[in-house]
Write a protein that holds these residues in place. Structure first.
Motif, PDB file in Angstrom:
ATOM      1  N   LYS A   5     -16.744  23.089  51.022  1.00 23.79           N
ATOM      2  CA  LYS A   5     -16.146  24.410  51.118  1.00 23.79           C
ATOM      3  C   LYS A   5     -14.688  24.237  51.525  1.00 23.79           C
ATOM      4  CE  LYS A   5     -20.521  26.298  52.718  1.00 23.79           C
ATOM      5  NZ  LYS A   5     -21.206  26.842  53.893  1.00 23.79           N
ATOM      6  N   PHE A   6     -13.815  24.956  50.849  1.00 19.52           N
ATOM      7  CA  PHE A   6     -12.383  24.797  51.059  1.00 19.52           C
ATOM      8  C   PHE A   6     -11.778  26.072  51.633  1.00 19.52           C
ATOM      9  CE2 PHE A   6     -12.816  22.269  46.908  1.00 19.52           C
ATOM     10  CZ  PHE A   6     -13.251  21.136  47.562  1.00 19.52           C
ATOM     11  N   ILE A   7     -10.521  25.937  52.071  1.00 16.39           N
ATOM     12  CA  ILE A   7      -9.755  27.061  52.594  1.00 16.39           C
ATOM     13  C   ILE A   7      -8.538  27.251  51.692  1.00 16.39           C
ATOM     14  CG2 ILE A   7      -8.375  27.903  54.542  1.00 16.39           C
ATOM     15  CD1 ILE A   7     -10.127  25.968  56.287  1.00 16.39           C
ATOM     16  N   PHE A   8      -8.280  28.498  51.312  1.00 17.51           N
ATOM     17  CA  PHE A   8      -7.056  28.833  50.588  1.00 17.51           C
ATOM     18  C   PHE A   8      -6.204  29.651  51.544  1.00 17.51           C
ATOM     19  CE2 PHE A   8      -4.450  31.585  47.888  1.00 17.51           C
ATOM     20  CZ  PHE A   8      -3.803  30.615  47.137  1.00 17.51           C
ATOM     21  N   CYS A   9      -5.033  29.147  51.892  1.00 20.72           N
ATOM     22  CA  CYS A   9      -4.168  29.792  52.873  1.00 20.72           C
ATOM     23  C   CYS A   9      -2.914  30.329  52.198  1.00 20.72           C
ATOM     24  CB  CYS A   9      -3.777  28.782  53.956  1.00 20.72           C
ATOM     25  SG  CYS A   9      -2.642  29.475  55.185  1.00 20.72           S
ATOM     26  N   TYR A  66     -13.951  27.727  47.491  1.00 18.32           N
ATOM     27  CA  TYR A  66     -13.061  28.281  48.511  1.00 18.32           C
ATOM     28  C   TYR A  66     -13.793  29.403  49.224  1.00 18.32           C
ATOM     29  CZ  TYR A  66      -9.260  25.545  46.683  1.00 18.32           C
ATOM     30  OH  TYR A  66      -8.475  24.499  46.293  1.00 18.32           O
ATOM     31  N   GLU A  67     -14.359  29.068  50.375  1.00 19.21           N
ATOM     32  CA  GLU A  67     -15.128  30.058  51.120  1.00 19.21           C
ATOM     33  C   GLU A  67     -14.223  30.977  51.926  1.00 19.21           C
ATOM     34  OE1 GLU A  67     -18.441  30.177  54.567  1.00 19.21           O
ATOM     35  OE2 GLU A  67     -18.886  29.413  52.595  1.00 19.21           O
ATOM     36  N   ILE A  68     -13.090  30.461  52.365  1.00 18.87           N
ATOM     37  CA  ILE A  68     -12.218  31.241  53.246  1.00 18.87           C
ATOM     38  C   ILE A  68     -10.856  31.433  52.594  1.00 18.87           C
ATOM     39  CG2 ILE A  68     -11.028  31.258  55.477  1.00 18.87           C
ATOM     40  CD1 ILE A  68     -13.424  29.496  56.455  1.00 18.87           C
ATOM     41  N   LYS A 103     -16.605  35.504  49.600  1.00 23.49           N
ATOM     42  CA  LYS A 103     -15.543  34.881  50.417  1.00 23.49           C
ATOM     43  C   LYS A 103     -15.405  35.588  51.763  1.00 23.49           C
ATOM     44  CE  LYS A 103     -14.220  32.636  46.648  1.00 23.49           C
ATOM     45  NZ  LYS A 103     -15.163  31.626  46.284  1.00 23.49           N
ATOM     46  N   ILE A 104     -14.851  34.864  52.722  1.00 26.16           N
ATOM     47  CA  ILE A 104     -14.457  35.442  53.997  1.00 26.16           C
ATOM     48  C   ILE A 104     -12.931  35.536  53.975  1.00 26.16           C
ATOM     49  CG2 ILE A 104     -14.345  35.125  56.501  1.00 26.16           C
ATOM     50  CD1 ILE A 104     -16.976  33.508  56.248  1.00 26.16           C
ATOM     51  N   ALA A 129     -15.894  40.752  48.981  1.00 33.07           N
ATOM     52  CA  ALA A 129     -15.908  39.733  50.036  1.00 33.07           C
ATOM     53  C   ALA A 129     -17.178  39.834  50.878  1.00 33.07           C
ATOM     54  CB  ALA A 129     -14.676  39.884  50.935  1.00 33.07           C
ATOM     55  N   LYS A 130     -17.582  38.692  51.416  1.00 39.32           N
ATOM     56  CA  LYS A 130     -18.732  38.638  52.321  1.00 39.32           C
ATOM     57  C   LYS A 130     -18.350  39.222  53.681  1.00 39.32           C
ATOM     58  CE  LYS A 130     -20.065  34.443  53.505  1.00 39.32           C
ATOM     59  NZ  LYS A 130     -20.787  33.166  53.656  1.00 39.32           N
ATOM     60  N   ALA A 131     -17.102  38.983  54.116  1.00 41.69           N
ATOM     61  CA  ALA A 131     -16.661  39.456  55.428  1.00 41.69           C
ATOM     62  C   ALA A 131     -15.133  39.461  55.482  1.00 41.69           C
ATOM     63  CB  ALA A 131     -17.212  38.555  56.532  1.00 41.69           C
TER      64      ALA A 131
END
Length: 185
Positions: A5-9, A66-68, A103-104, A129-131
């Motif tokens: 799971k990755f983060i996209f910032c 990309y979960e977050i 996604k969160i 989105a999930k949250a």
């Protein structure tokens, strides 16, 4: 340990043409050492957000991983600020319409996140989105980056957002209360 799971910032900066060494970059580098990968982009306009999101959606074959979606932007309770222009979270929801399924969306404490039940439900329904998470209070004296790192790590191993929040509060109750960590789902 390598995570899948990755983060996209996306971080708001005054000018995307300049290089910035921000606390966010250092925080993401620390997560990379732990095996949590991320993509970091800067933006200075709403069009920059849209372009980055479109590139992520259509050009990155790992998008489902990309979960977050981590947004580091100034603003107030129900808006973000880019180059002195304010955009409501409803406008952001419409920009992300149907594209954030599962996604969160997480906001750093550079902007407080204080939504009514109706506002949060609208955002979740429109984006898929999930949250949506962030912090109720803003203080320039305390950054959320360390707590963000813990939150992101917990998201790697757990899918139940309620359990993630319970674990976060159990391990870091004082800072969660100080920054007023919030999660709407």
């Amino acid at each position: 340990m390598d995570y899948d799971k990755f983060i996209f910032c996306l971080e708001a900066v005054p000018d995307v043409e300049k290089e910035y060494e921000t606390e966010t970059v250092k925080s993401l580098e620390h997560l990379a050492i732990q095996g949590i990968d991320s993509i970091y982009k800067t933006c200075d306009t709403i069009e920059g957000i849209e372009e980055s999101l479109t590139t992520l959606l259509y050009d990155d074959h790992n998008f489902k991983n990309y979960e977050i979606i981590y947004l580091v932007m100034k603003g107030e309770e129900n808006n973000i600020c880019l180059n002195n222009y304010y955009y409501s979270l409803e406008e952001i929801a419409e920009l992300f319409e149907g594209k954030m399924r599962g996604k969160i969306i997480h906001f750093a404490n550079s902007k407080p996140l204080d939504l009514t039940n109706e506002e949060s439900q609208y955002f979740l329904d429109v984006t898929g989105a999930k949250a949506i998470s962030g912090y109720g209070g803003y203080t320039s004296k305390v950054s959320s980056s360390k707590l963000d790192q813990v939150f992101f790590s917990l998201c790697q191993d757990e899918t139940d957002v309620v359990q993630i929040v319970e674990d976060l509060h159990e391990k870091h109750y004082t800072i969660c209360k100080l920054l007023d960590f919030r999660l709407y789902y």
